[in-house]
Design a protein around this motif. Structure first.
Motif, PDB file in Angstrom:
ATOM      1  N   ALA A   5      70.052  30.497 -48.871  1.00 48.56           N
ATOM      2  CA  ALA A   5      70.105  29.648 -50.063  1.00 48.56           C
ATOM      3  C   ALA A   5      71.463  28.987 -50.221  1.00 48.56           C
ATOM      4  O   ALA A   5      71.557  27.806 -50.605  1.00 48.56           O
ATOM      5  CB  ALA A   5      69.773  30.483 -51.301  1.00 48.56           C
ATOM      6  N   ASP A   6      72.540  29.726 -49.913  1.00 47.24           N
ATOM      7  CA  ASP A   6      73.872  29.146 -50.109  1.00 47.24           C
ATOM      8  C   ASP A   6      74.136  27.995 -49.123  1.00 47.24           C
ATOM      9  O   ASP A   6      74.820  27.024 -49.447  1.00 47.24           O
ATOM     10  CB  ASP A   6      74.962  30.210 -49.999  1.00 47.24           C
ATOM     11  CG  ASP A   6      74.920  30.973 -48.679  1.00 47.24           C
ATOM     12  OD1 ASP A   6      73.980  30.735 -47.887  1.00 47.24           O
ATOM     13  OD2 ASP A   6      75.813  31.801 -48.430  1.00 47.24           O
ATOM     14  N   ALA A   7      73.541  28.099 -47.924  1.00 48.84           N
ATOM     15  CA  ALA A   7      73.717  27.008 -46.959  1.00 48.84           C
ATOM     16  C   ALA A   7      72.984  25.755 -47.440  1.00 48.84           C
ATOM     17  O   ALA A   7      73.479  24.630 -47.299  1.00 48.84           O
ATOM     18  CB  ALA A   7      73.194  27.437 -45.585  1.00 48.84           C
ATOM     19  N   ILE A   8      71.800  25.952 -48.020  1.00 45.38           N
ATOM     20  CA  ILE A   8      71.047  24.804 -48.550  1.00 45.38           C
ATOM     21  C   ILE A   8      71.798  24.197 -49.726  1.00 45.38           C
ATOM     22  O   ILE A   8      71.935  22.972 -49.846  1.00 45.38           O
ATOM     23  CB  ILE A   8      69.633  25.244 -48.978  1.00 45.38           C
ATOM     24  CG1 ILE A   8      68.859  25.800 -47.772  1.00 45.38           C
ATOM     25  CG2 ILE A   8      68.868  24.058 -49.592  1.00 45.38           C
ATOM     26  CD1 ILE A   8      67.533  26.438 -48.132  1.00 45.38           C
ATOM     27  N   HIS A  46      67.612  13.977 -59.652  1.00 44.54           N
ATOM     28  CA  HIS A  46      67.259  13.813 -58.234  1.00 44.54           C
ATOM     29  C   HIS A  46      67.369  15.103 -57.427  1.00 44.54           C
ATOM     30  O   HIS A  46      67.315  15.072 -56.203  1.00 44.54           O
ATOM     31  CB  HIS A  46      68.159  12.743 -57.599  1.00 44.54           C
ATOM     32  CG  HIS A  46      68.073  11.407 -58.263  1.00 44.54           C
ATOM     33  ND1 HIS A  46      67.010  10.565 -58.104  1.00 44.54           N
ATOM     34  CD2 HIS A  46      68.938  10.775 -59.114  1.00 44.54           C
ATOM     35  CE1 HIS A  46      67.193   9.463 -58.802  1.00 44.54           C
ATOM     36  NE2 HIS A  46      68.362   9.564 -59.437  1.00 44.54           N
ATOM     37  N   GLY A  47      67.509  16.227 -58.141  1.00 46.79           N
ATOM     38  CA  GLY A  47      67.696  17.507 -57.447  1.00 46.79           C
ATOM     39  C   GLY A  47      66.622  17.838 -56.432  1.00 46.79           C
ATOM     40  O   GLY A  47      66.937  18.175 -55.280  1.00 46.79           O
ATOM     41  N   PRO A  48      65.324  17.755 -56.777  1.00 47.82           N
ATOM     42  CA  PRO A  48      64.286  18.110 -55.802  1.00 47.82           C
ATOM     43  C   PRO A  48      64.336  17.248 -54.533  1.00 47.82           C
ATOM     44  O   PRO A  48      64.170  17.748 -53.424  1.00 47.82           O
ATOM     45  CB  PRO A  48      62.979  17.871 -56.582  1.00 47.82           C
ATOM     46  CG  PRO A  48      63.363  18.065 -58.009  1.00 47.82           C
ATOM     47  CD  PRO A  48      64.757  17.513 -58.120  1.00 47.82           C
ATOM     48  N   ALA A  49      64.589  15.940 -54.737  1.00 48.89           N
ATOM     49  CA  ALA A  49      64.668  15.058 -53.570  1.00 48.89           C
ATOM     50  C   ALA A  49      65.872  15.408 -52.711  1.00 48.89           C
ATOM     51  O   ALA A  49      65.794  15.417 -51.472  1.00 48.89           O
ATOM     52  CB  ALA A  49      64.732  13.602 -54.009  1.00 48.89           C
ATOM     53  N   LEU A  50      66.989  15.686 -53.366  1.00 47.17           N
ATOM     54  CA  LEU A  50      68.200  16.040 -52.616  1.00 47.17           C
ATOM     55  C   LEU A  50      68.008  17.360 -51.874  1.00 47.17           C
ATOM     56  O   LEU A  50      68.470  17.516 -50.742  1.00 47.17           O
ATOM     57  CB  LEU A  50      69.392  16.140 -53.566  1.00 47.17           C
ATOM     58  CG  LEU A  50      69.849  14.820 -54.201  1.00 47.17           C
ATOM     59  CD1 LEU A  50      70.947  15.085 -55.232  1.00 47.17           C
ATOM     60  CD2 LEU A  50      70.356  13.863 -53.135  1.00 47.17           C
ATOM     61  N   ARG A  51      67.318  18.321 -52.511  1.00 45.20           N
ATOM     62  CA  ARG A  51      67.070  19.598 -51.832  1.00 45.20           C
ATOM     63  C   ARG A  51      66.152  19.381 -50.627  1.00 45.20           C
ATOM     64  O   ARG A  51      66.350  19.977 -49.566  1.00 45.20           O
ATOM     65  CB  ARG A  51      66.443  20.596 -52.793  1.00 45.20           C
ATOM     66  CG  ARG A  51      66.117  21.940 -52.120  1.00 45.20           C
ATOM     67  CD  ARG A  51      65.564  22.955 -53.091  1.00 45.20           C
ATOM     68  NE  ARG A  51      65.094  24.143 -52.397  1.00 45.20           N
ATOM     69  CZ  ARG A  51      65.857  25.150 -51.972  1.00 45.20           C
ATOM     70  NH1 ARG A  51      67.170  25.114 -52.194  1.00 45.20           N
ATOM     71  NH2 ARG A  51      65.338  26.187 -51.339  1.00 45.20           N
ATOM     72  N   GLY A  52      65.149  18.511 -50.785  1.00 46.73           N
ATOM     73  CA  GLY A  52      64.269  18.226 -49.665  1.00 46.73           C
ATOM     74  C   GLY A  52      65.024  17.626 -48.492  1.00 46.73           C
ATOM     75  O   GLY A  52      64.809  18.013 -47.338  1.00 46.73           O
ATOM     76  N   GLU A  53      65.936  16.667 -48.778  1.00 47.44           N
ATOM     77  CA  GLU A  53      66.755  16.077 -47.715  1.00 47.44           C
ATOM     78  C   GLU A  53      67.616  17.137 -47.042  1.00 47.44           C
ATOM     79  O   GLU A  53      67.721  17.194 -45.812  1.00 47.44           O
ATOM     80  CB  GLU A  53      67.645  14.982 -48.288  1.00 47.44           C
ATOM     81  CG  GLU A  53      66.923  13.710 -48.677  1.00 47.44           C
ATOM     82  CD  GLU A  53      67.893  12.649 -49.144  1.00 47.44           C
ATOM     83  OE1 GLU A  53      69.097  12.741 -48.788  1.00 47.44           O
ATOM     84  OE2 GLU A  53      67.464  11.731 -49.871  1.00 47.44           O
ATOM     85  N   ALA A  54      68.247  17.974 -47.878  1.00 48.85           N
ATOM     86  CA  ALA A  54      69.145  19.003 -47.337  1.00 48.85           C
ATOM     87  C   ALA A  54      68.375  20.005 -46.491  1.00 48.85           C
ATOM     88  O   ALA A  54      68.834  20.429 -45.419  1.00 48.85           O
ATOM     89  CB  ALA A  54      69.863  19.709 -48.482  1.00 48.85           C
ATOM     90  N   LEU A  55      67.183  20.372 -46.965  1.00 51.71           N
ATOM     91  CA  LEU A  55      66.388  21.355 -46.230  1.00 51.71           C
ATOM     92  C   LEU A  55      65.911  20.781 -44.895  1.00 51.71           C
ATOM     93  O   LEU A  55      65.925  21.471 -43.869  1.00 51.71           O
ATOM     94  CB  LEU A  55      65.192  21.771 -47.088  1.00 51.71           C
ATOM     95  CG  LEU A  55      64.435  23.020 -46.650  1.00 51.71           C
ATOM     96  CD1 LEU A  55      65.377  24.206 -46.517  1.00 51.71           C
ATOM     97  CD2 LEU A  55      63.323  23.325 -47.651  1.00 51.71           C
ATOM     98  N   GLN A  56      65.533  19.505 -44.907  1.00 51.55           N
ATOM     99  CA  GLN A  56      65.091  18.882 -43.655  1.00 51.55           C
ATOM    100  C   GLN A  56      66.236  18.813 -42.651  1.00 51.55           C
ATOM    101  O   GLN A  56      66.061  19.086 -41.459  1.00 51.55           O
ATOM    102  CB  GLN A  56      64.549  17.481 -43.923  1.00 51.55           C
ATOM    103  CG  GLN A  56      63.965  16.798 -42.690  1.00 51.55           C
ATOM    104  CD  GLN A  56      62.772  17.539 -42.115  1.00 51.55           C
ATOM    105  OE1 GLN A  56      61.791  17.776 -42.819  1.00 51.55           O
ATOM    106  NE2 GLN A  56      62.862  17.926 -40.844  1.00 51.55           N
TER     107      GLN A  56
END
Length: 527
Positions: free
Chosen positions: A21-24, A58-68
């Motif tokens: 989680a911390d890396a994401i 924009h948190g969910p979108a940013l998390r999706g980008e980061a996770l990808q």
């Protein structure tokens, strides 16, 4: 990031991948800092929107980008850390539910290319069948050329048309007494016996005289290209406006000048070069097949099922398309279904041979230079309309897979040439008929195609399996279809220009206008 191997069986590998989680969160924060500088929001100057507000919206979108991004890095790390050579794109599955926060867990599954420990290319012994371009071959070539360029002249008055004559007709066709689109034409030239029209049409013009009217009754073939006419009886009202007979052809200097060539001797030189190239190509086809047979007999190793599946699917789709065009599609489909396992074995062999050729090429430093690639791209672009050529060049420059597929035939030829140079070649003189018969009988043996890193689709061998109506034909076809890459290239963004007319030495086919021309079958090309 935590990686653990969970499957290691044959060529199959699977790994668990945990992204903390911390890396994401660190990736989200870094991305947040980037977008906050440029994002626009009412009430704030550009670049002055508070990061916490940006994150809220924009948190969910940013998390999706980061996770990808983290997942991509993770897959690359799996491949690098374990020294893998993926056969196809790895498959990634989410373990459980993907949390809105917290650790993310994935399973990365893939097949790898086999390690070929023992490449056996020493002591190759091959027989090459050669056909000398002798006087008889030259005479046959001249005779074919004369036939293709046959002139006609008006027939004597009251001459009755016979096979080989040309009749000029006006016609109107009807089905159930109603005219149909494309069934009317004027001034159409029909060479009797040429087979250019549907069965029975030309036969009923035999014996016709100029200015004669006839009614012809025919039945359109069940596989006729126009569905509204297929299998239906039709009648044609015919007016014969002229009859022409073949004019005598004298093969001399004047004959050569008709093709823009100064003399008969000069024409013969050109034909000899063409014959040498044609016969040399046939000899190479046979030699290459025997080489691949030898390699196949010497090597047996596991191949990735995903590559075999892709190869088999390409073969099968082509066979199904051919079966659908048969007079009895259901029977044709049943026949290929009965041979499904045979086609599967062929797919396995092609993939294995392709991987082997790729390995041989890599071990022996065989490459395709950039200059050669530029030439290939230029040749491909030349097949398109001038206005589209730059787009085609750009397409291949920007699409690595498409470029690899264009490159593959040349790479394969280089590997084959290398192996032939190593082999002990014995030559045996045969006639053209004997060579063609040898290739025909050898068509039951499927060929290979270069697979693996840096290789792509084989245009040299990319020929659709022909109709599977007969067992012998089906077996022949199996040898001709190519091995294909698992990931096909995208379609080039341009339409091909109409094909250029053949050289003067080749006569163009007579126009069929709107007549009931016989539907063309898919051409079968030699491997």
């Amino acid at each position: 990031m935590q990686i653990a191997e969970i499957t290691n069986q044959g060529l199959r590998r699977a790994y668990s991948l945990l992204i903390p989680a911390d890396a994401i969160a660190a990736r989200v924060d870094a991305r947040l800092a980037e977008v906050s500088k440029t994002i626009k929001m009412p009430g704030f100057r550009p670049g002055k929107v508070p990061p916490n507000l940006v994150k809220k919206m924009h948190g969910p979108a940013l998390r999706g980008e980061a996770l990808q991004a983290a997942l991509n890095d993770g897959v690359n790390k799996v491949i690098a850390d374990h020294g893998l050579r993926p056969a196809t794109q790895p498959q990634v599955d989410v373990d459980g539910e993907l949390p809105d926060d917290g650790d993310a867990r994935f399973t990365v599954s893939l097949e790898i290319l086999p390690t070929i420990e023992d490449v056996k290319i020493d002591d190759l012994a091959l027989e090459k069948l050669v056909v000398p371009a002798d006087d008889a071959a030259m005479d046959s070539a001249l005779a074919r050329l004369a036939e293709s360029a046959q002139r006609t002249e008006p027939a004597p008055a009251k001459h009755k048309a016979k096979l080989g004559d040309t009749v000029i007709i006006d016609f109107e066709g009807k089905v159930d007494g109603v005219a149909f689109d494309g069934g009317k034409g004027e001034g159409m030239r029909v060479k009797l016996g040429s087979g250019q029209l549907i069965p029975g049409f030309e036969d009923q013009l035999v014996g016709a005289k100029a200015n004669e009217q006839r009614t012809i009754s025919v039945t359109f073939p069940a596989d006729y290209g126009a569905a509204n006419l297929a299998g239906k009886p039709a009648s044609f009202e015919i007016t014969v406006t002229g009859v022409e007979v073949p004019a005598e052809t004298v093969i001399d200097d004047e004959f050569a000048k008709g093709f823009g060539i100064d003399s008969l001797d000069a024409l013969k030189e050109i034909l000899k070069d063409q014959l040498d190239a044609e016969l040399g190509g046939l000899s190479r086809t046979y030699l290459k097949r025997k080489l691949l047979d030898t390699l196949a007999a010497r090597h047996d190793f596991d191949v990735p099922e995903t590559m075999v599946d892709a190869e088999f699917e390409q073969i099968w789709q082509t066979l199904e398309a051919e079966a659908a065009r048969e007079a009895d599609p259901a029977a044709a489909k049943a026949e290929i279904e009965a041979e499904r396992e045979d086609y599967r074995r062929i797919a396995v062999r092609r993939v294995r041979l392709g991987l082997l050729l790729s390995e041989i090429g890599q071990r022996n430093g065989i490459t395709v230079s950039q200059a050669e690639m530029n030439r290939l791209i230029g040749q491909e672009a030349a097949r398109y309309a001038p206005a589209e050529q730059q787009k085609v060049v750009k397409f291949f420059q920007e699409n690595a897979m498409a470029a690899m597929q264009l490159r593959a035939p040349l790479y394969e030829d280089k590997v084959v040439d290398f192996l032939i140079e190593k082999a002990v070649i014995t030559e045996r003189a045969v006639t053209r008929a004997e060579l063609e018969a040898a290739i025909e009988s050898d068509d039951e043996t499927p060929t290979g195609h270069v697979h693996g890193p840096g290789c792509g689709h084989d245009h040299d061998h990319d020929h659709a399996p022909a109709k599977p109506a007969k067992k012998a034909a089906a077996k022949k076809v199996k040898a001709e279809a190519p091995a294909a890459e698992a990931a096909p290239a995208k379609e080039a963004p341009a339409k091909k220009a109409p094909a250029k007319k053949a050289a003067a030495a080749e006569a163009s086919a007579e126009s069929a206008a709107a007549a009931p021309a016989k539907p063309k079958k898919a051409a079968k090309k030699a491997d």
